[in-house]
Motif scaffolding. Structure first.
Motif, PDB file in Angstrom:
ATOM      1  N   GLY A 152       4.739 -16.481   2.636  1.00 47.42           N
ATOM      2  CA  GLY A 152       3.769 -15.139   2.729  1.00 47.42           C
ATOM      3  C   GLY A 152       4.640 -13.881   2.569  1.00 47.42           C
ATOM      4  O   GLY A 152       3.861 -12.631   2.859  1.00 47.42           O
ATOM      5  N   ALA A 153       5.723 -13.902   2.561  1.00 49.70           N
ATOM      6  CA  ALA A 153       6.543 -12.734   2.303  1.00 49.70           C
ATOM      7  C   ALA A 153       7.306 -12.366   0.948  1.00 49.70           C
ATOM      8  O   ALA A 153       8.230 -11.480   0.804  1.00 49.70           O
ATOM      9  N   ALA A 154       6.677 -13.185  -0.264  1.00 46.43           N
ATOM     10  CA  ALA A 154       7.307 -13.041  -1.412  1.00 46.43           C
ATOM     11  C   ALA A 154       6.021 -12.576  -2.484  1.00 46.43           C
ATOM     12  O   ALA A 154       4.837 -12.916  -2.168  1.00 46.43           O
ATOM     13  N   VAL A 155       6.155 -11.977  -3.149  1.00 45.56           N
ATOM     14  CA  VAL A 155       5.247 -11.089  -4.417  1.00 45.56           C
ATOM     15  C   VAL A 155       5.666 -11.194  -5.553  1.00 45.56           C
ATOM     16  O   VAL A 155       6.687 -10.794  -6.114  1.00 45.56           O
ATOM     17  N   ASP A 156       4.887 -11.556  -6.449  1.00 43.66           N
ATOM     18  CA  ASP A 156       5.043 -11.368  -8.003  1.00 43.66           C
ATOM     19  C   ASP A 156       4.011 -10.224  -8.526  1.00 43.66           C
ATOM     20  O   ASP A 156       2.928 -10.286  -8.242  1.00 43.66           O
ATOM     21  N   LEU A 157       4.606  -9.202  -9.103  1.00 44.00           N
ATOM     22  CA  LEU A 157       3.859  -8.009  -9.376  1.00 44.00           C
ATOM     23  C   LEU A 157       4.191  -7.466 -10.645  1.00 44.00           C
ATOM     24  O   LEU A 157       5.240  -7.656 -11.230  1.00 44.00           O
ATOM     25  N   ALA A 158       3.505  -6.198 -11.020  1.00 37.61           N
ATOM     26  CA  ALA A 158       3.691  -5.222 -12.194  1.00 37.61           C
ATOM     27  C   ALA A 158       3.059  -3.922 -11.881  1.00 37.61           C
ATOM     28  O   ALA A 158       2.549  -3.783 -10.897  1.00 37.61           O
ATOM     29  N   LEU A 159       2.788  -3.372 -12.942  1.00 37.42           N
ATOM     30  CA  LEU A 159       2.102  -1.822 -12.997  1.00 37.42           C
ATOM     31  C   LEU A 159       0.986  -1.883 -13.888  1.00 37.42           C
ATOM     32  O   LEU A 159       1.091  -2.362 -15.163  1.00 37.42           O
ATOM     33  N   ALA A 207       0.752  -1.480   0.196  1.00 39.09           N
ATOM     34  CA  ALA A 207      -0.051   0.064  -0.163  1.00 39.09           C
ATOM     35  C   ALA A 207       0.938   1.292  -0.128  1.00 39.09           C
ATOM     36  O   ALA A 207       0.497   2.387  -0.670  1.00 39.09           O
ATOM     37  N   ASP A 208       1.888   1.112   0.637  1.00 40.48           N
ATOM     38  CA  ASP A 208       2.906   2.381   0.782  1.00 40.48           C
ATOM     39  C   ASP A 208       3.537   2.508  -0.696  1.00 40.48           C
ATOM     40  O   ASP A 208       3.779   3.690  -1.138  1.00 40.48           O
ATOM     41  N   VAL A 209       3.928   1.546  -1.285  1.00 39.32           N
ATOM     42  CA  VAL A 209       4.330   1.620  -2.775  1.00 39.32           C
ATOM     43  C   VAL A 209       3.250   2.198  -3.562  1.00 39.32           C
ATOM     44  O   VAL A 209       3.522   3.153  -4.450  1.00 39.32           O
ATOM     45  N   ASN A 210       2.174   1.976  -3.587  1.00 37.25           N
ATOM     46  CA  ASN A 210       0.947   2.577  -4.316  1.00 37.25           C
ATOM     47  C   ASN A 210       0.939   4.272  -3.988  1.00 37.25           C
ATOM     48  O   ASN A 210       0.820   4.819  -4.635  1.00 37.25           O
ATOM     49  N   ASP A 211       1.311   4.597  -2.794  1.00 35.11           N
ATOM     50  CA  ASP A 211       1.253   5.739  -2.443  1.00 35.11           C
ATOM     51  C   ASP A 211       2.424   6.473  -3.285  1.00 35.11           C
ATOM     52  O   ASP A 211       2.439   7.712  -3.677  1.00 35.11           O
ATOM     53  N   LEU A 212       3.792   5.811  -3.460  1.00 40.11           N
ATOM     54  CA  LEU A 212       4.696   6.451  -3.964  1.00 40.11           C
ATOM     55  C   LEU A 212       4.382   6.334  -5.648  1.00 40.11           C
ATOM     56  O   LEU A 212       4.950   7.263  -6.288  1.00 40.11           O
ATOM     57  N   LEU A 213       3.722   5.548  -6.176  1.00 37.61           N
ATOM     58  CA  LEU A 213       3.327   5.400  -7.511  1.00 37.61           C
ATOM     59  C   LEU A 213       2.331   6.454  -8.041  1.00 37.61           C
ATOM     60  O   LEU A 213       2.279   6.740  -9.126  1.00 37.61           O
ATOM     61  N   ARG A 214       1.368   7.004  -6.915  1.00 37.15           N
ATOM     62  CA  ARG A 214       0.176   7.534  -7.491  1.00 37.15           C
ATOM     63  C   ARG A 214       0.409   8.908  -8.265  1.00 37.15           C
ATOM     64  O   ARG A 214      -0.213   9.181  -9.079  1.00 37.15           O
ATOM     65  N   PRO A 215       1.398   9.487  -7.929  1.00 36.24           N
ATOM     66  CA  PRO A 215       1.813  10.682  -8.713  1.00 36.24           C
ATOM     67  C   PRO A 215       2.039  10.336 -10.188  1.00 36.24           C
ATOM     68  O   PRO A 215       2.109  11.146 -11.149  1.00 36.24           O
ATOM     69  N   TYR A 216       2.648   9.066 -10.572  1.00 37.77           N
ATOM     70  CA  TYR A 216       2.815   8.571 -11.901  1.00 37.77           C
ATOM     71  C   TYR A 216       1.668   8.270 -12.443  1.00 37.77           C
ATOM     72  O   TYR A 216       1.975   7.408 -13.506  1.00 37.77           O
ATOM     73  N   ARG A 217       0.589   8.348 -11.952  1.00 38.33           N
ATOM     74  CA  ARG A 217      -0.908   7.648 -12.552  1.00 38.33           C
ATOM     75  C   ARG A 217      -0.639   6.028 -12.726  1.00 38.33           C
ATOM     76  O   ARG A 217      -1.397   5.815 -13.733  1.00 38.33           O
ATOM     77  N   VAL A 218      -0.073   5.514 -11.917  1.00 34.27           N
ATOM     78  CA  VAL A 218       0.097   4.147 -11.987  1.00 34.27           C
ATOM     79  C   VAL A 218      -0.091   3.157 -10.633  1.00 34.27           C
ATOM     80  O   VAL A 218      -0.245   4.094  -9.814  1.00 34.27           O
ATOM     81  N   GLU A 219      -0.384   2.257 -10.578  1.00 37.19           N
ATOM     82  CA  GLU A 219      -0.528   1.136  -9.349  1.00 37.19           C
ATOM     83  C   GLU A 219      -0.114  -0.045  -9.724  1.00 37.19           C
ATOM     84  O   GLU A 219       0.221  -0.653 -10.747  1.00 37.19           O
ATOM     85  N   LEU A 220       0.137  -0.809  -8.620  1.00 42.63           N
ATOM     86  CA  LEU A 220       0.508  -2.159  -8.690  1.00 42.63           C
ATOM     87  C   LEU A 220      -0.653  -2.935  -9.069  1.00 42.63           C
ATOM     88  O   LEU A 220      -1.692  -3.068  -8.687  1.00 42.63           O
ATOM     89  N   ASP A 266      -5.296  -0.706 -17.725  1.00 43.89           N
ATOM     90  CA  ASP A 266      -4.169  -1.398 -18.765  1.00 43.89           C
ATOM     91  C   ASP A 266      -2.825  -1.728 -18.080  1.00 43.89           C
ATOM     92  O   ASP A 266      -2.030  -0.738 -17.339  1.00 43.89           O
ATOM     93  N   TYR A 267      -2.331  -2.743 -18.324  1.00 45.49           N
ATOM     94  CA  TYR A 267      -0.867  -3.276 -17.741  1.00 45.49           C
ATOM     95  C   TYR A 267       0.189  -2.056 -18.581  1.00 45.49           C
ATOM     96  O   TYR A 267       0.042  -1.980 -19.650  1.00 45.49           O
ATOM     97  N   CYS A 268       1.298  -1.890 -17.855  1.00 45.01           N
ATOM     98  CA  CYS A 268       1.937  -0.971 -18.316  1.00 45.01           C
ATOM     99  C   CYS A 268       3.101  -2.029 -19.150  1.00 45.01           C
ATOM    100  O   CYS A 268       3.183  -3.107 -18.481  1.00 45.01           O
ATOM    101  N   GLU A 269       3.825  -1.430 -19.864  1.00 44.35           N
ATOM    102  CA  GLU A 269       4.628  -2.471 -20.565  1.00 44.35           C
ATOM    103  C   GLU A 269       6.114  -2.306 -20.093  1.00 44.35           C
ATOM    104  O   GLU A 269       7.047  -1.618 -20.181  1.00 44.35           O
ATOM    105  N   LEU A 270       6.375  -3.558 -19.373  1.00 43.65           N
ATOM    106  CA  LEU A 270       7.788  -3.796 -18.821  1.00 43.65           C
ATOM    107  C   LEU A 270       8.733  -4.616 -19.383  1.00 43.65           C
ATOM    108  O   LEU A 270       9.770  -4.628 -19.208  1.00 43.65           O
ATOM    109  N   GLY A 271       8.068  -5.025 -20.617  1.00 41.80           N
ATOM    110  CA  GLY A 271       8.895  -6.105 -21.445  1.00 41.80           C
ATOM    111  C   GLY A 271       8.988  -7.469 -20.662  1.00 41.80           C
ATOM    112  O   GLY A 271       8.930  -7.548 -19.563  1.00 41.80           O
ATOM    113  N   GLY A 272       8.803  -8.613 -21.543  1.00 38.90           N
ATOM    114  CA  GLY A 272       8.898  -9.825 -20.921  1.00 38.90           C
ATOM    115  C   GLY A 272       7.525 -10.124 -20.652  1.00 38.90           C
ATOM    116  O   GLY A 272       6.633  -9.421 -20.664  1.00 38.90           O
ATOM    117  N   ARG A 273       7.428 -11.304 -20.143  1.00 36.72           N
ATOM    118  CA  ARG A 273       6.092 -12.000 -19.788  1.00 36.72           C
ATOM    119  C   ARG A 273       6.310 -12.677 -18.379  1.00 36.72           C
ATOM    120  O   ARG A 273       7.373 -13.504 -18.180  1.00 36.72           O
TER     121      ARG A 273
END
Length: 267
Positions: free
Chosen positions: A162-169, A86-99, A176-183
């Motif tokens: 419960g301490a590992a997470v797989d994610l993107a933007l 949730a803290d990460v999303n606060d950092l990302l919000r100004p960039y208009r993206v989320e996890l 829409d998913y942001c293009e990070l390259g790769g799958r």
């Protein structure tokens, strides 16, 4: 206030694979740390979006194209780890993206289902191989949980803590998913977090390549919140697990001594 991904003055460090090679399961686990008993919580309780990749039934979850046996449709993480997202999303919000989270806590049944899938795929792709060959190929994609013991830290898959997470933007407005390259789960050179940094250094892409910039944004936000990335895969981050501690030993001047999150039973 809004910001652009091109405003971020940050680069993903280029790291030689030998620096972080090797298993994480021999990393010490501190059974006296009170955080070991922290509960799992559902991601929706902290407002973080998710898509349970391994439980999809619409065929859109490459390479399985269907639900993995043992997968759950809900996504759980340790309470503190979820709050950090949730803290990460606060950092990302100004960039208009989320996890957008693809996977968090993973049951052993799901881990077994993934292992069985990749072992079968190895046997299919290498019909003249041996069980040892197929196992080696499958290990490039998944952890074999067959030797799991609840009281043995050397047998714990990191997602079972419960301490590992797989994610993107994804874009906040369109979803829409942001293009990070790769799958996701496609383990190859492109999956390495620093892949586009290396291409930039060789002059093969421009500095304004969105794939480069979105990987930088994700890496910056996650590390700013305290996570560590597994440099083999741009989508995988940990905090408090054995893999997290391993990465601090590889990349930090002040590494963490021992993990405090170990195996935890399903909620």
């Amino acid at each position: 206030m809004t910001a652009s991904i091109f405003d971020l003055a940050y680069e993903v460090p280029i790291i030689k694979p030998k620096v972080y090679a090797g298993s994480y399961t021999r990393i010490p686990f501190d059974s006296t740390d009170p955080r070991r008993n922290e509960p799992l919580v559902r991601l929706e309780t902290v407002g973080v979006a998710y898509e349970a990749h391994h439980a999809r039934t619409d065929g859109g979850n490459w390479p399985y194209f269907g639900a993995v046996p043992g997968a759950r449709k809900d996504v759980w993480l340790r309470k503190t780890v979820a709050g950090m997202l949730a803290d990460v999303n606060d950092l990302l919000r100004p960039y208009r993206v989320e996890l957008i989270v693809w996977d968090g806590y993973r049951t052993l049944a799901c881990q077994q289902g993934m292992w069985d899938f990749f072992y079968r795929e190895a046997a299919r792709a290498l019909p003249d191989g041996t069980p040892a060959t197929w196992r080696a190929q499958a290990l490039k994609h998944a952890v074999d949980p067959s030797d799991f013991r609840e009281d043995d830290p050397e047998t714990w898959p990191t997602h079972a803590t419960g301490a590992a997470v797989d994610l993107a933007l994804r874009d906040l407005q369109s979803g829409d998913y942001c293009e990070l390259g790769g799958r996701f789960e496609d383990i190859n050179d492109v999956a390495a977090t620093d892949y586009f940094e290396r291409k930039l250094a060789r002059g093969e892409i421009a500095d304004d390549d969105p794939r480069l910039r979105y990987r930088r944004l994700l890496h910056w936000a996650m590390l700013s919140a305290g996570f560590e990335n597994d440099p083999f895969t741009f989508w995988h981050y940990d905090w408090g697990s054995q893999l997290y501690v391993k990465m601090t030993h590889a990349l930090r001047a002040d590494p963490v001594k021992a993990a405090w999150y170990g195996y935890i039973a399903p909620p």
